[in-house]
Design a protein around this motif. Structure first.
Motif, PDB file in Angstrom:
ATOM      1  N   PRO A  54       0.818  -1.206   0.000  1.00  0.00           N
ATOM      2  CA  PRO A  54       0.000   0.000   0.000  1.00  0.00           C
ATOM      3  C   PRO A  54       0.859   1.267   0.000  1.00  0.00           C
ATOM      4  O   PRO A  54       1.816   1.378   0.755  1.00  0.00           O
ATOM      5  N   GLY A  55       0.532   2.178  -0.918  1.00  0.00           N
ATOM      6  CA  GLY A  55       1.284   3.422  -1.066  1.00  0.00           C
ATOM      7  C   GLY A  55       2.277   3.394  -2.216  1.00  0.00           C
ATOM      8  O   GLY A  55       2.781   4.426  -2.624  1.00  0.00           O
ATOM      9  N   THR A  56       2.554   2.210  -2.772  1.00  0.00           N
ATOM     10  CA  THR A  56       3.496   2.074  -3.882  1.00  0.00           C
ATOM     11  C   THR A  56       2.751   1.601  -5.132  1.00  0.00           C
ATOM     12  O   THR A  56       2.355   0.434  -5.208  1.00  0.00           O
ATOM     13  N   PRO A  57       2.524   2.489  -6.113  1.00  0.00           N
ATOM     14  CA  PRO A  57       1.810   2.078  -7.331  1.00  0.00           C
ATOM     15  C   PRO A  57       2.609   1.039  -8.125  1.00  0.00           C
ATOM     16  O   PRO A  57       3.794   1.214  -8.374  1.00  0.00           O
ATOM     17  N   ILE A  58       1.937  -0.061  -8.470  1.00  0.00           N
ATOM     18  CA  ILE A  58       2.562  -1.088  -9.310  1.00  0.00           C
ATOM     19  C   ILE A  58       1.873  -1.202 -10.660  1.00  0.00           C
ATOM     20  O   ILE A  58       2.356  -1.893 -11.539  1.00  0.00           O
ATOM     21  N   GLY A  59       0.741  -0.529 -10.817  1.00  0.00           N
ATOM     22  CA  GLY A  59       0.037  -0.587 -12.085  1.00  0.00           C
ATOM     23  C   GLY A  59      -1.267   0.173 -12.037  1.00  0.00           C
ATOM     24  O   GLY A  59      -1.652   0.725 -10.996  1.00  0.00           O
ATOM     25  N   TYR A  60      -1.904   0.186 -13.184  1.00  0.00           N
ATOM     26  CA  TYR A  60      -3.159   0.924 -13.352  1.00  0.00           C
ATOM     27  C   TYR A  60      -4.075   0.127 -14.260  1.00  0.00           C
ATOM     28  O   TYR A  60      -3.618  -0.673 -15.075  1.00  0.00           O
ATOM     29  N   ILE A  61      -5.363   0.363 -14.124  1.00  0.00           N
ATOM     30  CA  ILE A  61      -6.339  -0.156 -15.067  1.00  0.00           C
ATOM     31  C   ILE A  61      -7.092   1.050 -15.585  1.00  0.00           C
ATOM     32  O   ILE A  61      -7.661   1.816 -14.807  1.00  0.00           O
ATOM     33  N   GLU A  62      -7.060   1.245 -16.906  1.00  0.00           N
ATOM     34  CA  GLU A  62      -7.709   2.401 -17.522  1.00  0.00           C
ATOM     35  C   GLU A  62      -8.823   1.948 -18.448  1.00  0.00           C
ATOM     36  O   GLU A  62      -8.629   1.068 -19.287  1.00  0.00           O
ATOM     37  N   GLN A  63      -9.984   2.564 -18.291  1.00  0.00           N
ATOM     38  CA  GLN A  63     -11.091   2.309 -19.195  1.00  0.00           C
ATOM     39  C   GLN A  63     -10.778   2.930 -20.549  1.00  0.00           C
ATOM     40  O   GLN A  63     -10.254   4.042 -20.627  1.00  0.00           O
ATOM     41  N   GLN A  64     -11.086   2.199 -21.609  1.00  0.00           N
ATOM     42  CA  GLN A  64     -10.900   2.687 -22.969  1.00  0.00           C
ATOM     43  C   GLN A  64     -12.252   3.130 -23.513  1.00  0.00           C
ATOM     44  O   GLN A  64     -13.285   2.546 -23.182  1.00  0.00           O
ATOM     45  N   TRP A  65     -12.258   4.116 -24.364  1.00  0.00           N
ATOM     46  CA  TRP A  65     -13.507   4.585 -24.931  1.00  0.00           C
ATOM     47  C   TRP A  65     -14.056   3.530 -25.879  1.00  0.00           C
ATOM     48  O   TRP A  65     -13.358   3.050 -26.778  1.00  0.00           O
ATOM     49  N   SER A  66     -15.305   3.143 -25.673  1.00  0.00           N
ATOM     50  CA  SER A  66     -15.947   2.131 -26.502  1.00  0.00           C
ATOM     51  C   SER A  66     -17.451   2.320 -26.430  1.00  0.00           C
ATOM     52  O   SER A  66     -17.988   2.620 -25.369  1.00  0.00           O
ATOM     53  N   VAL A  67     -18.114   2.144 -27.542  1.00  0.00           N
ATOM     54  CA  VAL A  67     -19.561   2.317 -27.586  1.00  0.00           C
ATOM     55  C   VAL A  67     -20.283   1.021 -27.234  1.00  0.00           C
ATOM     56  O   VAL A  67     -21.298   1.039 -26.557  1.00  0.00           O
ATOM     57  N   ILE A  68     -19.737  -0.138 -27.641  1.00  0.00           N
ATOM     58  CA  ILE A  68     -20.471  -1.397 -27.493  1.00  0.00           C
ATOM     59  C   ILE A  68     -19.959  -2.255 -26.346  1.00  0.00           C
ATOM     60  O   ILE A  68     -20.688  -2.564 -25.420  1.00  0.00           O
ATOM     61  N   PHE A  69     -18.698  -2.676 -26.393  1.00  0.00           N
ATOM     62  CA  PHE A  69     -18.141  -3.568 -25.382  1.00  0.00           C
ATOM     63  C   PHE A  69     -17.282  -2.782 -24.402  1.00  0.00           C
ATOM     64  O   PHE A  69     -16.461  -1.974 -24.824  1.00  0.00           O
ATOM     65  N   PRO A  70     -17.422  -3.011 -23.085  1.00  0.00           N
ATOM     66  CA  PRO A  70     -16.523  -2.350 -22.143  1.00  0.00           C
ATOM     67  C   PRO A  70     -15.098  -2.860 -22.357  1.00  0.00           C
ATOM     68  O   PRO A  70     -14.874  -4.069 -22.470  1.00  0.00           O
ATOM     69  N   GLU A  71     -14.148  -1.942 -22.444  1.00  0.00           N
ATOM     70  CA  GLU A  71     -12.752  -2.302 -22.672  1.00  0.00           C
ATOM     71  C   GLU A  71     -11.856  -1.536 -21.709  1.00  0.00           C
ATOM     72  O   GLU A  71     -12.111  -0.381 -21.405  1.00  0.00           O
ATOM     73  N   PHE A  72     -10.803  -2.221 -21.247  1.00  0.00           N
ATOM     74  CA  PHE A  72      -9.852  -1.643 -20.313  1.00  0.00           C
ATOM     75  C   PHE A  72      -8.452  -2.048 -20.725  1.00  0.00           C
ATOM     76  O   PHE A  72      -8.258  -3.071 -21.370  1.00  0.00           O
TER      77      PHE A  72
END
Length: 147
Positions: A54-72
């Protein structure tokens, strides 16, 4: 989060979550700020910071723009893409699990799966608590695993 934020923002509200091991020690900490969502706001998509310890970033998950399917996209600590996540056409379900495939950046052969697990009609209808499961291909290196 307070009651007002819950009522006004619902599932879009900011949150912090601790993931603990069997000894109840926090091993992963997740942080998500308040953001808008939807196809009308591609500049305000969801982002989740993964910290370990905790406190040390090891990664990220970012939502991608999409109209039909949720993408990250799953990103490393330097925000370089490592993997991607593709959700179903309808990311909600009545009476069943919802699966999100974890995929390599190139290709469509899944290397893992994130499942929002159905937890029964009462819990689904009357709480905002959710249960998730993660399965991962054993051939992934530790640095490329989505957890």
């Amino acid at each position: 989060n307070d009651c007002l934020t819950l009522q006004c923002c619902g599932p879009l509200r900011s949150f912090e979550m601790s993931i603990c091991d069997n000894s109840n020690r926090e091993i992963i900490h997740l942080v998500r700020p308040l953001r808008c969502t939807g196809c009308c706001f591609p500049c305000c998509l969801q982002e989740l910071e993964v910290q370990s310890p905790p406190g040390t970033p090891i990664g990220y998950i970012e939502q991608q723009w999409s109209v039909i399917f949720p993408e990250f996209k799953i990103l490393d600590a330097n925000k370089n893409p490592v993997l991607r996540i593709k959700g179903p056409f309808c990311p909600c379900s009545c009476f069943g699990d919802v699966n999100f495939e974890v995929l390599p950046l190139e290709g469509d052969t899944p290397v893992g799966k994130i499942t929002k697990q159905w937890s029964g009609i009462l819990k689904e209808a009357y709480t905002d608590a959710d249960n998730f499961g993660i399965t991962c291909n054993l051939q992934l290196t530790y640095s490329n695993k989505p957890y």
